[in-house]
Enzyme design. Structure first.
Site, PDB file in Angstrom:
ATOM      1  N   ASP A  91      20.442 -15.990 -18.023  1.00 17.48           N
ATOM      2  CA  ASP A  91      20.843 -17.310 -17.304  1.00 17.48           C
ATOM      3  C   ASP A  91      20.446 -18.417 -18.672  1.00 17.48           C
ATOM      4  O   ASP A  91      19.999 -18.096 -19.493  1.00 17.48           O
ATOM      5  CB  ASP A  91      19.958 -17.464 -16.148  1.00 17.48           C
ATOM      6  CG  ASP A  91      18.341 -17.369 -16.271  1.00 17.48           C
ATOM      7  OD1 ASP A  91      17.974 -17.562 -17.474  1.00 17.48           O
ATOM      8  OD2 ASP A  91      17.659 -17.236 -15.206  1.00 17.48           O
ATOM      9  N   ASP A 277      22.836 -11.374  -8.088  1.00 18.08           N
ATOM     10  CA  ASP A 277      21.594 -11.334  -8.570  1.00 18.08           C
ATOM     11  C   ASP A 277      20.677 -11.615  -7.588  1.00 18.08           C
ATOM     12  O   ASP A 277      20.998 -12.660  -6.810  1.00 18.08           O
ATOM     13  CB  ASP A 277      21.260 -11.493  -9.848  1.00 18.08           C
ATOM     14  CG  ASP A 277      20.866 -13.031 -10.017  1.00 18.08           C
ATOM     15  OD1 ASP A 277      19.836 -13.467 -10.085  1.00 18.08           O
ATOM     16  OD2 ASP A 277      21.903 -13.931  -9.963  1.00 18.08           O
ATOM     17  N   CYS A 315      17.920   7.672   3.153  1.00 18.66           N
ATOM     18  CA  CYS A 315      18.009   7.379   1.573  1.00 18.66           C
ATOM     19  C   CYS A 315      17.702   8.864   0.915  1.00 18.66           C
ATOM     20  O   CYS A 315      16.654   9.366   1.413  1.00 18.66           O
ATOM     21  CB  CYS A 315      17.111   6.306   1.528  1.00 18.66           C
ATOM     22  SG  CYS A 315      16.781   5.806  -0.337  1.00 18.66           S
ATOM     23  N   CYS A 317      17.075   8.369  -2.314  1.00 20.01           N
ATOM     24  CA  CYS A 317      16.371   7.858  -3.611  1.00 20.01           C
ATOM     25  C   CYS A 317      15.068   8.822  -3.888  1.00 20.01           C
ATOM     26  O   CYS A 317      14.507   9.604  -2.929  1.00 20.01           O
ATOM     27  CB  CYS A 317      15.999   6.513  -3.489  1.00 20.01           C
ATOM     28  SG  CYS A 317      14.386   6.171  -2.748  1.00 20.01           S
ATOM     29  N   CYS A 320      12.062   8.260  -1.525  1.00 20.77           N
ATOM     30  CA  CYS A 320      12.240   8.890   0.043  1.00 20.77           C
ATOM     31  C   CYS A 320      12.367  10.282  -0.178  1.00 20.77           C
ATOM     32  O   CYS A 320      12.173  10.982   0.893  1.00 20.77           O
ATOM     33  CB  CYS A 320      13.501   8.250   0.611  1.00 20.77           C
ATOM     34  SG  CYS A 320      13.493   6.539   1.091  1.00 20.77           S
ATOM     35  N   HIS A 346      12.621   2.006  -4.398  1.00 19.05           N
ATOM     36  CA  HIS A 346      13.277   2.339  -3.356  1.00 19.05           C
ATOM     37  C   HIS A 346      14.132   1.039  -2.892  1.00 19.05           C
ATOM     38  O   HIS A 346      15.374   1.337  -2.733  1.00 19.05           O
ATOM     39  CB  HIS A 346      12.431   2.412  -1.866  1.00 19.05           C
ATOM     40  CG  HIS A 346      13.019   2.316  -0.670  1.00 19.05           C
ATOM     41  ND1 HIS A 346      14.021   3.335  -0.219  1.00 19.05           N
ATOM     42  CD2 HIS A 346      13.307   1.398   0.334  1.00 19.05           C
ATOM     43  CE1 HIS A 346      14.723   2.884   0.782  1.00 19.05           C
ATOM     44  NE2 HIS A 346      14.184   1.854   1.186  1.00 19.05           N
TER      45      HIS A 346
END
Length: 384
Positions: A91, A277, A315, A317, A320, A346
Site C-alpha cells: 500500500d 485484503d 475444514c 486445514c 483441524c 485456520h
C-alpha cells in the site's frame, strides 16, 4: 505493462481471471493476507505456501520506519528479504498516516507525521511514497492518497478527493520516470511493477463517480476502491462498492481495500471485485475468534474445555486435521504463543478456501447458491 488480466469465465458481474505479475500469476477473485511488517503475523512463509496464498501485502509506512526501505533495497527487495518468491502488493502508506490523527499535518506537498515508534518527524509526498515502494519492489504498488474519515462533510470529502487526484497524477508521473529502479529489474528483464489508482470521495456516490472517471482518464493498469471500513455502516460500504464498480474498466483488476468478513468477501466477489485484503482473519485469530463452516466460534468459550472435535468439522486445514477445540482453548487460556499460530493458520485457510470455492463456483455458474449458503451461515453464528 507488466500486468496482464485474462478473464476466463463470468457469473453475473463476477469474473474468474488470471492476473499475470512478474513473480507469479494470481488466480482471481483473490483474498490477500496482510503482512504488515514483512510477515503475516504468526505464520511463516512456508506455511503460507501450504495454505495456498498467492499474493500477500506489505505496508509501506511500517517498512519505511523499520527496517527501512533502503535496507530492504540493499537486500534485493522485499521478496528476497522475507523469502517470499511469489506475488507481493504494497500500500502507499496513506491509510496508516491517516490513522495517526494528531500526529500528522496534511499539505499540498504531502503529509508530515510523527513516528508511532519514537515520535521522530517524517514527511511523505506522493513521490517519496513511490520511491519507498520501488525500493521495496512489490509487484503491485499503490498511488499515494488521502483517506477520508467517516463521517465527513461533503466539502471535506470534495477537498480530499481533489487532493487525492492531484497526488495520483504526481504518483503516476514519478513512477513512470523511476520504475526501472526496482531491485529485481535485472532478474525480470522487460518487466516492472504496476501502479494502481485509488478511488476516494467519502460516502458520496457522485464524488466517487467523479474520482473514478478522472482516474480512468489517467489510465492505470488497475484500480482500487479505498476509504472504506473506516467506521461506516456495512450497508453503506456495500452501496459504495456497488455504485463504484461499474465505473471502473471491465478489462482491468478491481481491488477493494480493507474488507471484510467471510460473507462479505463472497458478496463483493459476486459483485465483480477481483482483489480483497483484510487484517480480520489474523487479528481475530489472536483474540480467539475462529471462522468456520458453522459460523463464528469464540474458542475461549468454557463450553469447549473438553471438546475433542476440530474447530471446524468440514475444514481440511492442517489445524483441524490434528488439534481439538479443547487444546486450542487451553492454548488461549495459557497465553501460549502457539495459540496465535494455530488460530491464524485456520482462519487464513478458511478465507483462502472460501475464495477458491468462489472461483470454482464462477467457473460452473453456481456462485449465487454459494453466496446464499454463506449468508445463511453468517446469520446463524452459533458459536459466537
Amino acid at each position: 505493462m507488466s500486468l496482464s488480466f485474462q478473464i476466463h469465465s463470468t457469473d453475473g458481474p463476477a469474473r474468474r481471471a488470471t492476473m499475470g505479475l512478474p513473480h507469479q500469476d494470481v488466480e482471481t477473485p483473490v483474498f490477500m493476507p496482510v503482512g504488515t511488517a514483512g510477515t503475516v503475523k504468526a505464520v511463516p512463509q512456508h506455511l503460507l505456501e501450504r495454505l495456498g496464498a498467492q499474493i500477500i501485502l506489505g505496508n509501506t509506512y511500517h517498512l519505511y520506519l523499520r527496517p527501512g526501505h533502503e535496507l530492504v533495497r540493499r537486500m534485493g527487495g522485499l521478496h528476497r528479504f522475507i523469502s517470499w518468491p511469489h506475488a507481493l502488493l504494497t500500500d502507499s502508506g496513506g491509510f496508516q498516516v491517516f490513522s495517526l490523527n494528531e500526529l500528522r499535518k496534511v499539505s499540498e506537498e504531502g503529509v508530515r507525521f510523527r513516528s508511532h515508534l519514537d515520535g521522530s518527524s517524517h514527511f511523505f509526498s506522493p513521490e517519496h511514497s513511490i520511491d519507498v515502494q520501488i525500493a521495496l519492489g512489490a509487484d503491485i504498488v499503490m498511488a499515494f492518497d488521502e483517506c477520508t474519515e467517516y463521517p465527513a462533510e461533503r466539502a471535506r470529502a470534495q477537498s480530499s478527493l481533489e487532493l487525492t487526484l492531484r497526488w495520483a497524477r504526481r504518483s503516476k508521473d514519478h513512477f513512470e520516470a523511476h520504475q526501472r529502479e526496482v531491485p529485481w529489474a535485472k532478474d525480470f528483464p522487460g518487466k516492472s511493477q504496476s501502479l494502481f489508482g485509488i478511488v476516494q470521495g467519502g460516502m458520496f456516490a457522485d464524488l466517487r463517480r467523479e474520482c473514478a472517471e478522472r482516474l480512468v482518464e489517467m489510465d492505470f493498469p488497475g484500480y482500487a476502491i479505498g476509504g472504506l471500513s473506516v467506521g461506516e455502516p456495512r450497508a453503506m460500504t456495500r452501496e459504495i462498492i456497488e455504485q463504484t464498480l461499474p465505473l471502473l474498466p471491465q478489462d482491468k483488476p478491481r481491488y477493494v481495500m480493507g474488507v471484510g468478513y467471510p460473507d462479505e468477501i463472497v458478496e463483493y466477489a459476486a459483485m465483480g471485485v477481483d482483489m480483497m485484503d483484510c487484517v480480520l482473519p489474523t487479528r481475530a485469530a489472536r483474540h480467539g475468534l475462529l471462522f468456520t463452516s458453522q459460523g463464528r466460534l469464540n474458542i475461549k468459550n468454557r463450553a469447549f474445555a473438553e471438546d475433542q472435535g476440530p474447530a471446524d468439522p468440514e475444514c481440511s486445514c492442517m489445524v483441524c486435521q490434528r488439534y481439538s477445540r479443547a487444546y486450542l482453548r487451553h492454548l488461549m487460556a495459557a497465553q501460549e504463543p502457539l495459540s496465535a499460530v494455530l488460530n491464524t493458520l485456520h482462519n487464513l485457510a478458511f478465507y483462502l478456501d472460501t475464495m477458491k470455492r468462489v472461483r470454482d463456483a464462477i467457473a460452473i455458474g453456481t456462485l449465487q447458491g454459494l453466496l446464499a449458503r454463506v449468508r445463511a451461515r453468517e446469520d446463524s453464528r452459533p458459536g459466537e
